[in-house]
Design a protein around this motif. Structure first.
Motif: not given
Length: 370
Positions: A57-65, A142-153
């Motif tokens: 109930r309290g989550a604004t959105r959910v990101l899958a890395r 960030d600091d040359n690390v590419v992190t890929i996430s999906l907004d699953t909401s």
């Protein structure tokens, strides 16, 4: 990436209320949650992504890395983005939008990085790139690390899918749920809101008492992913409500607000548990039964206008509660600490500010009134 594979799942919280969301995440049985500014990280698979969107109930959105790699220049980003296993996660027939942020990296031009990733998606997956796409790929360098996430909401999770009528200064459902949790509400006591607006506190409280999933009436972005299993998700979604003898009460001096509240409660399936009446806060009477919780989000200067006109309203509310609501706890939201003081209620020490509608607000609480 199959349904058994695990990865980081980041559950976004309202700033300042991460600890309350953490309690809910633990309560719902998600393993090994880690709290950080802005949300909670858990490890899980796609079924955990579905459940987090559906149940929290309290989550604004959910990101899958969904993956990460190092990249020190655009050519390297291009090469590694083309090798990324997009087809395990994305469908070529579903449009996608790419958002890139960069920080402390040799790749510093977010626009150029966006173009490289979009080209990789087109040429390696056959994906359609659209600035209007509901499915959003979030890339952080960030600091040359590419992190890929999906907004699953998709749409923000405060949009439950069964609330159509809202007032001019609505309380978001996600924030209402977190504040109910902060006030100690667990679905086992009556809740009263004497300035109920579109009924958010009252409806959320009734849904919690019934054990209804907040996302039961809406769709999510993850439903358009290659990893989605419609039958498995249908089994998660279809849960029977609990039984409760509790009732939940809202009132407002605005007749239009009461019409909205009743319509919203009907759509949410909680009209049998809720009662909305058209009267001013000074006419408020406690409902039958033992003491419970009063939750109120009164008008305040930041959203209404001249706050000097509001002092008598707050004073009346406070006196009414002190006179008639012995044993009840009170939770109040306001952007103006002097207005909270004007109630004359015995507030606990003021907590940290909370972001709400582009302004800072505070949530005040009392012990049981004496």
């Amino acid at each position: 990436m199959d349904t058994q594979h695990t990865f980081d799942i980041f559950i976004v919280a309202s700033p300042g209320l991460e600890d309350i969301l953490l309690n809910e995440v633990i309560e719902k049985g998600f393993a090994n949650p880690l709290v950080s500014p802005g949300g909670i990280t858990i490890q899980g698979g796609w079924s955990d992504v579905w459940r987090a969107n559906l149940e929290l109930r309290g989550a604004t959105r959910v990101l899958a890395r969904i993956g990460s790699f190092m990249a020190f220049h655009l050519a390297q980003l291009d090469k590694r983005a083309r090798k990324f296993p997009w087809a395990q996660i994305l469908r070529p027939d579903v449009p996608v939008r790419v958002q890139v942020t960069t920080k402390a990296s040799r790749i510093y031009h977010a626009g150029a990085a966006t173009q490289r990733i979009e080209t990789a998606l087109r040429e390696s997956l056959g994906a359609t790139i659209s600035p209007e796409a509901a499915l959003v790929l979030k890339v952080r360098i960030d600091d040359n690390v590419v992190t890929i996430s999906l907004d699953t909401s998709g749409e923000s999770l405060h949009k439950r899918g069964h609330k159509e009528a809202v007032g001019k200064a609505p309380m978001r459902e996600t924030l209402a749920a977190l504040l109910l949790g902060k006030a100690g509400y667990r679905g086992t006591e009556t809740v009263v809101d004497p300035m109920c607006g579109s009924g958010t506190f009252v409806i959320e409280a009734a849904e919690i008492a019934l054990g209804l999933n907040p996302g039961r009436s809406r769709q999510f972005a993850f439903e358009s992913l290659a990893s989605f299993d419609a039958d498995a998700f249908a089994a998660l979604r279809n849960t029977a409500p609990k039984s409760t003898n509790l009732r939940f009460f809202g009132s407002d001096r605005d007749a239009g607000a009461i019409r909205m509240s009743r319509a919203n409660a009907e759509r949410a399936g909680v009209s049998d548990l809720t009662n909305f009446e058209n009267h001013a806060a000074g006419q408020l009477q406690p409902p039958p039964g033992g003491p419970g919780l009063v939750m109120v989000n009164p008008p305040y200067g930041g959203r209404i206008g001249n706050k000097k006109l509001l002092y008598p309203l707050y004073a009346t509310l406070g006196q009414t509660l002190l006179d008639r609501f012995k044993g009840w706890r009170v939770g109040l939201v306001t952007s103006e600490p002097p207005l909270a003081k004007a109630t004359g209620l015995p507030w606990k020490p003021q907590g940290a500010a909370i972001a709400h509608g582009g302004m800072k607000v505070w949530f005040y609480q009392t012990p049981p009134l004496r």
